[in-house]
Scaffold this motif. Sequence first.
Motif, PDB file in Angstrom:
ATOM      1  N   GLN A 103       0.854  -1.020   0.047  1.00  0.00           N
ATOM      2  CA  GLN A 103      -0.176  -0.153   0.004  1.00  0.00           C
ATOM      3  C   GLN A 103       0.924   1.091   0.030  1.00  0.00           C
ATOM      4  OE1 GLN A 103      -3.367   0.146  -0.047  1.00  0.00           O
ATOM      5  NE2 GLN A 103      -3.686   2.572   0.362  1.00  0.00           N
ATOM      6  N   VAL A 104       0.706   2.216  -0.917  1.00  0.00           N
ATOM      7  CA  VAL A 104       1.703   3.264  -1.343  1.00  0.00           C
ATOM      8  C   VAL A 104       0.846   4.365  -0.225  1.00  0.00           C
ATOM      9  CG1 VAL A 104       2.231   5.086  -2.479  1.00  0.00           C
ATOM     10  CG2 VAL A 104       1.747   2.857  -3.650  1.00  0.00           C
ATOM     11  N   GLN A 105       1.761   4.800   0.833  1.00  0.00           N
ATOM     12  CA  GLN A 105       1.394   5.841   1.688  1.00  0.00           C
ATOM     13  C   GLN A 105       2.084   7.350   1.285  1.00  0.00           C
ATOM     14  OE1 GLN A 105       2.667   3.999   5.360  1.00  0.00           O
ATOM     15  NE2 GLN A 105       0.456   3.577   5.826  1.00  0.00           N
ATOM     16  N   LEU A 106       1.223   8.215   1.587  1.00  0.00           N
ATOM     17  CA  LEU A 106       2.011   9.640   1.183  1.00  0.00           C
ATOM     18  C   LEU A 106       2.195  10.333   2.470  1.00  0.00           C
ATOM     19  CD1 LEU A 106      -0.723  10.530  -1.769  1.00  0.00           C
ATOM     20  CD2 LEU A 106       1.687   9.651  -1.893  1.00  0.00           C
ATOM     21  N   VAL A 107       3.333  10.984   2.580  1.00  0.00           N
ATOM     22  CA  VAL A 107       3.770  11.617   3.733  1.00  0.00           C
ATOM     23  C   VAL A 107       4.192  13.100   3.319  1.00  0.00           C
ATOM     24  CG1 VAL A 107       5.658  11.896   5.478  1.00  0.00           C
ATOM     25  CG2 VAL A 107       4.724   9.607   4.506  1.00  0.00           C
ATOM     26  N   GLU A 108       3.587  14.181   4.074  1.00  0.00           N
ATOM     27  CA  GLU A 108       3.707  15.553   3.489  1.00  0.00           C
ATOM     28  C   GLU A 108       4.692  16.091   4.717  1.00  0.00           C
ATOM     29  OE1 GLU A 108      -0.972  15.203   2.900  1.00  0.00           O
ATOM     30  OE2 GLU A 108       0.698  14.233   4.361  1.00  0.00           O
ATOM     31  N   SER A 109       5.430  17.146   4.175  1.00  0.00           N
ATOM     32  CA  SER A 109       6.283  17.926   5.319  1.00  0.00           C
ATOM     33  C   SER A 109       6.555  19.013   4.691  1.00  0.00           C
ATOM     34  CB  SER A 109       7.587  16.983   5.273  1.00  0.00           C
ATOM     35  OG  SER A 109       8.256  16.927   3.823  1.00  0.00           O
ATOM     36  N   GLY A 110       7.152  19.905   5.462  1.00  0.00           N
ATOM     37  CA  GLY A 110       7.586  21.106   5.009  1.00  0.00           C
ATOM     38  C   GLY A 110       6.512  22.453   5.561  1.00  0.00           C
ATOM     39  N   GLY A 111       5.616  22.028   6.257  1.00  0.00           N
ATOM     40  CA  GLY A 111       4.794  23.111   7.028  1.00  0.00           C
ATOM     41  C   GLY A 111       5.283  23.718   7.935  1.00  0.00           C
ATOM     42  N   GLY A 112       4.604  25.024   8.536  1.00  0.00           N
ATOM     43  CA  GLY A 112       5.236  25.799   9.353  1.00  0.00           C
ATOM     44  C   GLY A 112       4.452  27.015   9.553  1.00  0.00           C
ATOM     45  N   ALA A 113       5.155  28.112  10.195  1.00  0.00           N
ATOM     46  CA  ALA A 113       4.630  29.215  10.381  1.00  0.00           C
ATOM     47  C   ALA A 113       5.246  30.518  10.018  1.00  0.00           C
ATOM     48  CB  ALA A 113       4.280  29.623  11.894  1.00  0.00           C
ATOM     49  N   VAL A 114       4.788  31.225   9.064  1.00  0.00           N
ATOM     50  CA  VAL A 114       5.607  32.086   8.688  1.00  0.00           C
ATOM     51  C   VAL A 114       4.890  33.628   8.673  1.00  0.00           C
ATOM     52  CG1 VAL A 114       7.010  30.801   6.764  1.00  0.00           C
ATOM     53  CG2 VAL A 114       4.751  31.814   5.975  1.00  0.00           C
ATOM     54  N   GLN A 115       5.462  34.582   8.170  1.00  0.00           N
ATOM     55  CA  GLN A 115       4.877  36.048   8.110  1.00  0.00           C
ATOM     56  C   GLN A 115       4.143  36.247   6.855  1.00  0.00           C
ATOM     57  OE1 GLN A 115       7.917  38.686   9.588  1.00  0.00           O
ATOM     58  NE2 GLN A 115       7.305  38.675  11.506  1.00  0.00           N
ATOM     59  N   SER A 152       7.818  32.583   2.700  1.00  0.00           N
ATOM     60  CA  SER A 152       7.529  31.338   1.508  1.00  0.00           C
ATOM     61  C   SER A 152       7.727  30.145   2.496  1.00  0.00           C
ATOM     62  CB  SER A 152       8.679  31.652   0.487  1.00  0.00           C
ATOM     63  OG  SER A 152      10.213  31.414   1.024  1.00  0.00           O
ATOM     64  N   LEU A 153       7.400  29.028   1.838  1.00  0.00           N
ATOM     65  CA  LEU A 153       7.463  27.592   2.293  1.00  0.00           C
ATOM     66  C   LEU A 153       7.570  26.721   1.206  1.00  0.00           C
ATOM     67  CD1 LEU A 153       4.792  27.447   5.308  1.00  0.00           C
ATOM     68  CD2 LEU A 153       7.484  27.165   5.346  1.00  0.00           C
ATOM     69  N   SER A 154       8.099  25.711   1.174  1.00  0.00           N
ATOM     70  CA  SER A 154       8.174  24.524   0.301  1.00  0.00           C
ATOM     71  C   SER A 154       7.858  23.285   1.005  1.00  0.00           C
ATOM     72  CB  SER A 154       9.491  24.346  -0.082  1.00  0.00           C
ATOM     73  OG  SER A 154       9.625  23.550  -1.155  1.00  0.00           O
ATOM     74  N   LEU A 155       6.586  22.823   0.645  1.00  0.00           N
ATOM     75  CA  LEU A 155       5.915  21.604   0.960  1.00  0.00           C
ATOM     76  C   LEU A 155       6.334  20.262   0.133  1.00  0.00           C
ATOM     77  CD1 LEU A 155       2.246  22.759   1.606  1.00  0.00           C
ATOM     78  CD2 LEU A 155       4.278  23.157   3.254  1.00  0.00           C
TER      79      LEU A 155
END
Length: 130
Positions: free
Chosen positions: A1-13, A17-20
């Motif tokens: 079973q393929v699982q997806l994992v997100e990363s890169g979130g956070g708090a910014v003003q 910029s952010l990169s997920l």
Amino acid sequence: QVQLVESGGGAVQPGGSLSLSCAAPGSSLADYAVAWFRQTPGKEREGVACISAAASGRTYYADVVKGRFTISRDNAKNAVTLQMNPLGPDDTAIYFCEAEQRKFSCTYYTLSTPDYFSLKGQGTQVSVSS
């Protein structure tokens, strides 16, 4: 079973910029169309961006992020990234990546049809505030 994992979130003003990143540990996303969605409490889930399977690579963006967000494949990391710049308070949400192992061109329809993508990640929080 393929699982997806997100990363890169956070708090910014605002203006920041952010990169997920959306990865599938142990699997390849090359044959998958991958999309990013976001949801805020009290609002409907919103399609943000989509990239077709690697052979096509066609991208589609929701109007609210067009020109600010870029979806792309990171082949070295076997991941799909969502670069977001500049960010504003209205971009605050939980961002989810989803994937579907079919060849199709990403369109408004693919981002607006519920459950179009069969694989779903757990989400990563993005908060934009001053």
